[in-house]
Design a protein around this motif. Structure first.
Motif, PDB file in Angstrom:
ATOM      1  N   PHE A 307      -1.661  62.007  30.315  1.00 37.27           N
ATOM      2  CA  PHE A 307      -2.308  62.105  29.100  1.00 37.27           C
ATOM      3  C   PHE A 307      -2.436  60.846  28.345  1.00 37.27           C
ATOM      4  N   GLY A 308      -1.800  59.777  29.065  1.00 34.75           N
ATOM      5  CA  GLY A 308      -1.485  58.554  28.472  1.00 34.75           C
ATOM      6  C   GLY A 308      -2.682  57.728  28.644  1.00 34.75           C
ATOM      7  N   THR A 309      -2.773  56.490  27.785  1.00 34.45           N
ATOM      8  CA  THR A 309      -3.989  55.627  27.988  1.00 34.45           C
ATOM      9  C   THR A 309      -4.545  55.522  29.411  1.00 34.45           C
ATOM     10  N   ASN A 310      -3.760  55.204  30.359  1.00 33.53           N
ATOM     11  CA  ASN A 310      -4.037  54.797  31.767  1.00 33.53           C
ATOM     12  C   ASN A 310      -3.953  55.895  32.453  1.00 33.53           C
ATOM     13  N   GLY A 311      -3.805  57.230  32.027  1.00 28.85           N
ATOM     14  CA  GLY A 311      -3.668  58.342  32.865  1.00 28.85           C
ATOM     15  C   GLY A 311      -4.825  58.936  33.183  1.00 28.85           C
ATOM     16  N   ILE A 312      -4.840  59.729  34.471  1.00 32.91           N
ATOM     17  CA  ILE A 312      -6.154  60.428  34.953  1.00 32.91           C
ATOM     18  C   ILE A 312      -6.675  61.264  33.897  1.00 32.91           C
ATOM     19  N   ILE A 313      -5.907  62.081  33.451  1.00 38.19           N
ATOM     20  CA  ILE A 313      -6.314  63.096  32.411  1.00 38.19           C
ATOM     21  C   ILE A 313      -6.986  62.615  31.167  1.00 38.19           C
ATOM     22  N   ASN A 314      -6.550  61.484  30.581  1.00 42.06           N
ATOM     23  CA  ASN A 314      -7.152  60.706  29.504  1.00 42.06           C
ATOM     24  C   ASN A 314      -8.597  60.219  29.948  1.00 42.06           C
ATOM     25  N   LYS A 315      -8.488  59.346  31.180  1.00 38.22           N
ATOM     26  CA  LYS A 315      -9.738  58.772  31.902  1.00 38.22           C
ATOM     27  C   LYS A 315     -10.815  59.929  31.945  1.00 38.22           C
ATOM     28  N   ARG A 320     -17.970  60.561  29.724  1.00 40.62           N
ATOM     29  CA  ARG A 320     -19.381  61.053  29.314  1.00 40.62           C
ATOM     30  C   ARG A 320     -20.071  61.048  30.252  1.00 40.62           C
ATOM     31  N   ASP A 321     -20.259  60.218  31.347  1.00 41.21           N
ATOM     32  CA  ASP A 321     -20.935  60.431  32.573  1.00 41.21           C
ATOM     33  C   ASP A 321     -20.951  61.848  33.404  1.00 41.21           C
ATOM     34  N   ASN A 322     -19.800  62.094  33.394  1.00 40.22           N
ATOM     35  CA  ASN A 322     -19.425  63.292  34.372  1.00 40.22           C
ATOM     36  C   ASN A 322     -18.462  64.023  33.443  1.00 40.22           C
ATOM     37  N   PRO A 323     -18.631  64.901  32.340  1.00 35.72           N
ATOM     38  CA  PRO A 323     -17.505  65.631  31.583  1.00 35.72           C
ATOM     39  C   PRO A 323     -16.737  66.504  32.382  1.00 35.72           C
ATOM     40  N   LEU A 324     -15.406  66.491  31.931  1.00 34.65           N
ATOM     41  CA  LEU A 324     -14.525  67.366  32.581  1.00 34.65           C
ATOM     42  C   LEU A 324     -14.798  68.814  32.072  1.00 34.65           C
ATOM     43  N   LYS A 325     -14.641  69.850  32.782  1.00 28.20           N
ATOM     44  CA  LYS A 325     -15.233  71.241  32.542  1.00 28.20           C
ATOM     45  C   LYS A 325     -13.498  71.961  32.585  1.00 28.20           C
ATOM     46  N   GLY A 393     -19.914  64.274  23.760  1.00 32.46           N
ATOM     47  CA  GLY A 393     -20.502  64.333  25.177  1.00 32.46           C
ATOM     48  C   GLY A 393     -19.315  64.577  26.142  1.00 32.46           C
ATOM     49  N   SER A 394     -18.336  63.701  26.288  1.00 31.83           N
ATOM     50  CA  SER A 394     -17.221  63.716  27.046  1.00 31.83           C
ATOM     51  C   SER A 394     -16.590  65.419  27.092  1.00 31.83           C
ATOM     52  N   LEU A 395     -16.438  65.787  26.186  1.00 31.13           N
ATOM     53  CA  LEU A 395     -15.584  66.988  25.957  1.00 31.13           C
ATOM     54  C   LEU A 395     -16.559  68.346  25.728  1.00 31.13           C
ATOM     55  N   SER A 396     -17.920  68.001  25.956  1.00 30.64           N
ATOM     56  CA  SER A 396     -18.974  69.275  25.510  1.00 30.64           C
ATOM     57  C   SER A 396     -18.759  70.094  26.328  1.00 30.64           C
ATOM     58  N   LEU A 397     -18.332  70.015  27.670  1.00 33.14           N
ATOM     59  CA  LEU A 397     -18.289  71.371  28.557  1.00 33.14           C
ATOM     60  C   LEU A 397     -16.728  71.827  28.776  1.00 33.14           C
ATOM     61  N   LEU A 398     -15.773  71.235  28.025  1.00 31.61           N
ATOM     62  CA  LEU A 398     -14.453  71.594  28.472  1.00 31.61           C
ATOM     63  C   LEU A 398     -13.908  72.959  27.804  1.00 31.61           C
ATOM     64  N   GLU A 399     -13.555  73.779  28.863  1.00 32.94           N
ATOM     65  CA  GLU A 399     -13.155  75.068  28.401  1.00 32.94           C
ATOM     66  C   GLU A 399     -11.519  74.782  27.932  1.00 32.94           C
ATOM     67  N   MET A 400     -11.028  75.733  27.592  1.00 35.43           N
ATOM     68  CA  MET A 400      -9.618  75.766  26.687  1.00 35.43           C
ATOM     69  C   MET A 400      -8.698  75.521  28.238  1.00 35.43           C
ATOM     70  N   PRO A 401      -8.073  74.447  28.017  1.00 32.73           N
ATOM     71  CA  PRO A 401      -7.203  74.022  29.254  1.00 32.73           C
ATOM     72  C   PRO A 401      -6.136  75.310  29.601  1.00 32.73           C
TER      73      PRO A 401
END
Length: 460
Positions: A307-315, A320-325, A393-401
């Protein structure tokens, strides 16, 4: 008579000398140095060609707890493999896999490390690991390893060779077919965690950590990594890796320099700097590693770090190009609560009880707090997505984790829960104990609230 005594004394002295010369300087297999020709570097997940749904990020953490943890972890993976997962790839083709096949990162501690590594290597034949490890009496095999072959135990004469090395060779040979970290597939990414005793913090079997000791992870046996992760103090000695190379100029490293600047105000940055300085001091020639559960018995800190700055979750959350769902985190917690009777008597607890109270119990409490921290972070992510998701944009598709916990604590039947809590922490379970786990886990998977919610989302 005196001549006979002198004669036999001479034979004994010669025999001892021969044994000492033969085995007194015997060294175990160590990690190899990093050379220009050796590399395990793989592109980060976000840059790899995905064979999985690249809009889903799935983490699985498998806790410690000996064979109990391995059995619980393996049964959970078997259940995840029964859950169908359908998605569309970038070309618009519909792909059907399973939830288990969507795992991006799998983290293992102690007994859970065996299941994590086995999943990466043998997931197409899951019965194989059951027979090799879960249904095998590993404790008996370790005991036999002291005497078979006959010269095996004699290597313990050496100061550099100990019981953990016998265990490492057994796991390497009998469990993992001499597979090394270089034999791992690119997906999922495996994290096996141990504890660096000198620093009291996590050591992860990844090339990032091995770069710090200028070593090549690709040639290192996976069985040795699992041995380190499960080397519980007193029962097993630590495993040792070598620290190679020459010191770097740390002040030229931007990450270290920034962390050092803020280390007085941020304890995590201070720990990071201490670790870098320790590995960079090449007079620290040997790194001694013990059970990963000493600092994190559920392997959750490595997920929190993402979840940190360099972490994969944060990235991924900021892509925005491929929003996390979907962000899915599954915690397989094999922790138990054996009935304590020491408080019923006036005499002080024996050493085994003291170890349990000061190490195992505290480890479980700290791990529970890490799980609550993950749930809090996921809640914060969801809150942000609800408030500004469509504008970013990057969070537009995200379901509740989804935070899914498979834990004996969640068993509704009091009698079954009590039976599971009474399971031993050892490297052997009998058939009835294995069957108990096999009955309990499918119910836990099925009834977890976030698993129910995930299945609803998948089957819409």
């Amino acid at each position: 008579m005196k001549k006979k005594i002198l004669y036999f004394s001479g034979i004994v002295i010669v025999l001892v000398l021969v044994l000492w010369l033969s085995f007194g300087f015997y060294e175990p297999r160590y990690n190899d140095p990093l050379t220009s020709a050796s590399s395990l570097s793989k592109p980060p997940v976000s840059m790899q060609e995905h064979l999985q749904d690249d809009q889903t990020l799935l983490f699985v953490a498998l806790s410690g707890g000996g064979t109990r943890a391995a059995a619980m972890s393996w049964k959970t993976l078997e259940e995840l493999k029964k859950i169908p997962y359908t998605y569309k790839n970038r070309e618009g083709e519909e792909i059907t896999s399973t939830l288990a096949d969507e795992i991006d990162y799998i983290s293992g501690i102690s007994g859970g490390s065996f299941a994590a590594a086995a999943w990466c290597l043998f997931r197409d034949n899951m019965d194989d690991f059951r027979k090799r490890f879960i249904e095998e009496n590993i404790q008996l095999k370790l005991a036999k390893g002291l005497f078979i072959p006959p010269w095996q135990g004699l290597r313990l004469i050496s100061r550099s060779y100990d019981r953990i090395n016998i265990a490492s060779e057994l796991y390497d040979r009998a469990v993992f077919d001499h597979k090394t970290f270089g034999d791992l597939p690119s997906h999922p990414i495996l994290w096996i965690h141990a504890t660096n005793l000198a620093l009291g913090n996590r050591f992860t079997y990844s090339q990032e950590y091995f770069d710090l000791i200028k070593s090549d992870l690709s040639t290192y046996p996976i069985g040795y990594g699992c041995a380190a992760s499960s080397a519980f103090p007193i029962l097993l000695s630590p495993i040792t890796v070598k620290n190679y190379g020459t010191p770097a100029v740390l002040k030229e490293d931007k990450r270290y320099a920034m962390a050092k600047r803020n280390s007085r105000r941020d304890i995590e940055k201070d720990y990071y700097c201490g670790m870098r300085e320790f590995f960079n001091d090449k007079t620290n020639k040997y790194i001694h590693l013990a059970d990963g559960g000493l600092v994190d018995n559920q392997g959750l800190q490595s997920i929190i770090d993402q979840f940190g700055t360099n972490g994969i979750i944060n990235k991924k959350l900021n892509n925005r190009d491929n929003p996390l769902k979907r962000l899915i985190i599954i915690n397989v917690n094999a922790g138990v609560r054996p009935d304590d009777k020491s408080s019923k008597y006036s005499n002080a607890p024996h050493i085994n009880s003291v170890i349990k109270y000061t190490m195992i119990t505290s480890m479980d409490i700290l791990s529970a707090k890490r799980w609550m921290e993950i749930k809090r972070l996921c809640s914060e992510v969801n809150k942000t997505a609800l408030e500004i998701g469509y504008s970013t944009g990057s969070l537009s598709l995200l379901e509740m984790p989804y935070t899914i916990e498979i834990s004996f604590r969640n068993i509704e039947d009091d009698a079954v829960r009590a039976e599971c809590y009474d399971l031993p922490t050892s490297f052997y379970l009998n058939e009835d104990q294995i069957n108990l786990i096999n009955r309990a886990v499918p119910v836990l998977v099925e009834k977890d609230p976030d698993m129910i919610r995930l299945k609803q989302a998948l089957y819409l």
